[in-house]
Enzyme design. Structure first.
Site, short mmCIF file in Angstrom:
data_model
loop_
_atom_site.label_atom_id
_atom_site.label_comp_id
_atom_site.label_asym_id
_atom_site.label_seq_id
_atom_site.Cartn_x
_atom_site.Cartn_y
_atom_site.Cartn_z
N LYS A 1 7.70 -5.56 1.21
CA LYS A 1 6.86 -6.10 0.18
C LYS A 1 7.97 -6.06 -1.07
CE LYS A 1 2.68 -5.56 -2.87
NZ LYS A 1 1.70 -4.97 -2.92
N ILE B 1 -3.70 3.25 -1.71
CA ILE B 1 -2.98 4.14 -0.99
C ILE B 1 -1.90 5.01 -2.00
CG2 ILE B 1 -0.75 4.29 0.63
CD1 ILE B 1 -2.26 2.46 2.40
N THR C 1 -3.10 -0.42 -5.04
CA THR C 1 -2.91 1.05 -5.64
C THR C 1 -3.73 2.08 -4.76
OG1 THR C 1 -4.96 0.61 -7.17
CG2 THR C 1 -2.57 0.27 -7.96
N GLY D 1 -9.87 12.01 8.51
CA GLY D 1 -8.69 11.53 8.79
C GLY D 1 -8.25 10.19 7.96
#
Length: 501
Positions: A78, A352, A350, A13
């Site tokens: 962000k 995700i 980077t 998961g």
């Protein structure tokens, strides 16, 4: 295999598993049976996670409401990443998202900025810090302001490009509910055995600890660094990039939040490695990325804890890693997504994003009547090209550092880097020109900011600049700066935006 692919098994998961499940369910859910296996025993380390702007569109595409998402994940905005001390102590620059200055058809804005600086300071003298005077994102970030504005009328300023900071554990929980509401079946359990077809080597089924057997047509490996299917079962092989990206450990710890929640990530270089700072609504995520060849875990802990801006809320946790990628992201009937496919250290947030692009690529290449090797090869070619482009961009930061206070940094300055990166650095230094492929994650503007921010300032500019008079260049710069400042003045604070949620 010539059978239709209907039964999808996602092993693991976390963010990788549930992002993939959500996209598959949203786009192909009517034709697929999607099962996700995860174990409550493993648990999720709820570190603060930083992302890059494409996640905004991804969340929207899978049907997530932004306000609900930010509330559920304790998320913040962000606008870029600030790099501190990468040249020498006290130095700072930002890889700000979005555009800088004005778009021109044949050459980039920084050529005009460079000429304006030379006119201002005398030939070849440049205040590199002034480049960010023309970044709307930078000015908003440093003044802690934010509102989701799009194009600014009567200009070609594109508004604010933004991403998120959030609690990765809470994001996985949020996506889990979202995916299950779209029909994804969750099975609780630990995988103890993988069964393969004797002739083809394709995976047939997974045996769980409680004796349950789960069969599938296509398996997605989201088992993290364990890489249970892609490596342990299929021995796909790994390209090790640690000679270019020397850090191999991360130590993470949350601390109490500060009074102001800054809308940007901070990356601060230390004598060995660097420290991240990710502000969330309820706390701040921190971590030190380092090499155990140059720094012990005890030294890392001391460095990290001495550089927090709030009281630590837990004992620091260590994650050991090796930078690199699987030789094939898709092998036989297994696709590795997330850390099982490889690991980039978190310098440019980077990891995700690579989950997201792999899930999107899977949907684009989804096999119809069985798996075709031509499709698998093209999928792998695209993922390799993407990974190598990101790899070069991350190496750039290390290669261009100007620190001389530790052998770690000196070794980074001396190291041989990929030919593709040498060409980019030298071309920019000599001509100010930089070219990226249309599919590259990091745009020319991103490369320009790191190059200029770390002292690789061009020696020449595009001849188009010389078609403008001194007065025209001066007016252009003054007007752009004034427009950005006026726009930022009108923005609410980041805190006000978060309160409005």
């Amino acid at each position: 295999m010539t059978n239709k692919i209907k039964n999808i098994i996602i092993a693991g998961g976390g963010t990788a598993g549930w992002m993939t499940a959500s996209l598959l369910a949203k786009v192909l859910g009517k034709t697929l049976k999607i099962t996700l296996i995860e174990s409550d025993k493993i648990g999720i380390i709820g570190v603060g996670e930083a992302t890059i702007p494409p996640i905004v569109n991804f969340n929207s595409a899978i049907g997530i409401d932004e306000k609900e998402f930010l509330k559920a994940t304790k998320g913040t905005i962000k606008l870029g990443i600030e790099f501190n001390n990468w040249n020498k102590d006290g130095d700072s620059y930002m890889h700000a998202f979005g555009s800088i200055g004005k778009k021109f058809p044949f050459c980039d804005f920084h050529h005009f900025w460079q000429k304006a600086e030379q006119l201002k300071h005398g030939s070849n003298n440049i205040d590199a810090n002034s480049f960010w005077d023309y970044s709307l994102n930078y000015q908003a970030a440093k003044q802690s302001k934010f509102a989701p504005i799009n194009n600014i009328p009567n200009t070609n300023l594109l508004g604010l490009a933004y991403a998120y900071h959030f609690d990765a554990g809470l994001y996985a929980e949020f996506l889990s509910k979202h995916a299950q509401n779209m029909g994804v079946k969750r099975v609780e359990g630990t995988i103890i055995q993988v069964s393969q077809d004797h002739d083809s080597g394709f995976i047939k089924s997974l045996l769980l600890e409680d004796g349950t057997t789960i069969e599938g047509d296509l398996f997605i490996d989201c088992t993290g660094l364990a890489a249970l299917l892609i490596e342990k079962a299929l021995s796909t092989g790994f390209d090790d990039w640690s000679h270019w990206l020397p850090c191999n450990r991360a130590m993470a710890v949350p601390c109490e939040r500060t009074d102001t929640t800054e809308p940007y990530t901070r990356s601060t270089a230390h004598k060995v490695g660097w420290q991240w700072r990710i502000p969330l609504q309820h706390r701040t995520g921190n971590g030190l990325v380092y090499s155990d060849k140059y720094m012990s875990d005890d030294q890392a802990k001391e460095t990290l804890l001495n550089n927090l801006d709030g009281k630590p809320l837990a004992e620091p946790k260590i994650v050991a890693f090796k930078t690199g990628r699987r030789r094939k992201q898709w092998h036989k009937n297994v696709i590795a997504i997330g850390l099982s496919s490889g690991f980039f250290e978190p310098l440019e947030s980077t990891n995700i994003h690579l989950i997201q692009t792999a899930a999107i690529r899977l949907v684009k290449f989804f096999p119809h009547n069985g798996i075709n090797i031509e499709e698998v090869n093209e999928f792998n070619h695209q993922s390799k090209t993407e990974a190598e482009g990101i790899r070069d961009f991350i190496i750039l930061h290390y290669k261009l550092n100007s620190r001389g206070d530790n052998e770690f940094w000196r070794a980074c300055q001396r190291m041989e880097v990929p030919e593709s990166l040498i060409q980019k650095i030298q071309l920019f230094k000599k001509t100010g020109k930089i070219f990226c492929n249309p599919d590259d994650l990091f745009s020319e503007i991103a490369w320009q900011q790191v190059m200029i921010g770390q002292g690789n300032v061009p020696e020449d500019h595009h001849p188009l600049v010389d078609t403008l008079t001194t007065e025209q260049i001066s007016d252009l710069m003054d007007n752009l700066k004034a427009l950005i400042n006026r726009t930022v003045e009108k923005l609410p604070s980041h805190e006000e935006f978060l309160t409005s949620l």
